[in-house]
Scaffold this motif. Structure first.
Motif, PDB file in Angstrom:
ATOM      1  N   ALA A 115       0.836  -1.200   0.000  1.00  0.00           N
ATOM      2  CA  ALA A 115       0.000   0.000   0.000  1.00  0.00           C
ATOM      3  C   ALA A 115       0.873   1.253   0.000  1.00  0.00           C
ATOM      4  CB  ALA A 115      -0.932   0.003   1.207  1.00  0.00           C
ATOM      5  N   GLU A 116       1.944   1.232   0.774  1.00  0.00           N
ATOM      6  CA  GLU A 116       2.861   2.376   0.824  1.00  0.00           C
ATOM      7  C   GLU A 116       3.534   2.588  -0.526  1.00  0.00           C
ATOM      8  OE1 GLU A 116       4.566   5.693   2.273  1.00  0.00           O
ATOM      9  OE2 GLU A 116       3.090   4.478   3.320  1.00  0.00           O
ATOM     10  N   LEU A 117       3.961   1.502  -1.168  1.00  0.00           N
ATOM     11  CA  LEU A 117       4.569   1.609  -2.495  1.00  0.00           C
ATOM     12  C   LEU A 117       3.581   2.174  -3.517  1.00  0.00           C
ATOM     13  CD1 LEU A 117       6.645  -1.687  -2.755  1.00  0.00           C
ATOM     14  CD2 LEU A 117       7.526   0.645  -2.605  1.00  0.00           C
ATOM     15  N   GLU A 118       2.345   1.717  -3.446  1.00  0.00           N
ATOM     16  CA  GLU A 118       1.321   2.204  -4.367  1.00  0.00           C
ATOM     17  C   GLU A 118       1.050   3.687  -4.125  1.00  0.00           C
ATOM     18  OE1 GLU A 118      -3.265   1.255  -5.760  1.00  0.00           O
ATOM     19  OE2 GLU A 118      -2.275  -0.087  -4.350  1.00  0.00           O
ATOM     20  N   LYS A 119       1.020   4.080  -2.857  1.00  0.00           N
ATOM     21  CA  LYS A 119       0.811   5.482  -2.510  1.00  0.00           C
ATOM     22  C   LYS A 119       1.940   6.345  -3.066  1.00  0.00           C
ATOM     23  CE  LYS A 119       0.014   8.283   1.641  1.00  0.00           C
ATOM     24  NZ  LYS A 119      -0.029   8.248   3.092  1.00  0.00           N
ATOM     25  N   LYS A 120       3.179   5.867  -2.940  1.00  0.00           N
ATOM     26  CA  LYS A 120       4.325   6.608  -3.472  1.00  0.00           C
ATOM     27  C   LYS A 120       4.252   6.704  -4.992  1.00  0.00           C
ATOM     28  CE  LYS A 120       7.652   5.711   0.200  1.00  0.00           C
ATOM     29  NZ  LYS A 120       8.897   5.024   0.572  1.00  0.00           N
TER      30      LYS A 120
END
Length: 165
Positions: A115-120
């Motif tokens: 989720a963090e990677l997608e947000k970035k």
């Protein structure tokens, strides 16, 4: 002899399973052509398996991918069972129960990282769109004979177009 013990959580992701095994101290190793001799025994270890430091009568207990899931292969009698480098051996059912809990924890951590990677990635795409729009506006203004000045106000870009007559 072997047995099948079902867990409520399927072990589907090898990287999550690997990390859960590390966290529990079971020293997982990917079986490759180079190290397969380290795991030889009557257990039939193959390249691609994930071996642990748990040993029983048949040799190293290991996980093998069957379809989409990783399944533990072991001797159901647990005769001569031990954990290499430790005196504490847990029965397979107890081991799988503990592993299942750790797997669920690691899986949640894995999902949070995704989720963090997608947000970035979304933020990077947004910045790229803003930059492309900025460049396009500047090029259009300059083509029409304007000189362009940039101001940054509260994290926003303001373009000031001036034409001298």
């Amino acid at each position: 002899m072997s047995a099948v013990i079902k867990t409520t959580t399927p072990f589907a992701l090898d990287i999550v399973l690997f990390q859960a095994l590390i966290n529990l101290g079971h020293e997982p190793k990917n079986v490759t052509v180079k190290n397969i001799r380290d795991f030889q025994g009557i257990n039939g270890v193959e390249c691609g398996d994930i071996a642990t430091n748990r040993v029983d009568y048949n040799g190293h207990q290991h996980f093998r991918k069957q379809g989409e899931l990783w399944v533990l292969r072991h001797d159901s009698d647990q005769y001569n069972a031990r954990v290499l480098g430790s005196k504490h051996y847990k029965k397979v059912a107890e081991f799988l129960s503990e592993l299942e809990q750790e797997y669920v924890y690691e899986y949640e951590h894995y999902l949070a990282e995704l989720a963090e990677l997608e947000k970035k990635e979304i933020e990077e795409q947004r910045k790229a769109r803003v930059e492309a729009t900025r460049q396009q506006a500047i090029a259009k203004a300059q083509a029409q004979g304007y000189s362009v000045k940039e101001k940054h106000i509260n994290g926003k870009v303001q373009l000031i177009c001036v034409r001298h007559i």
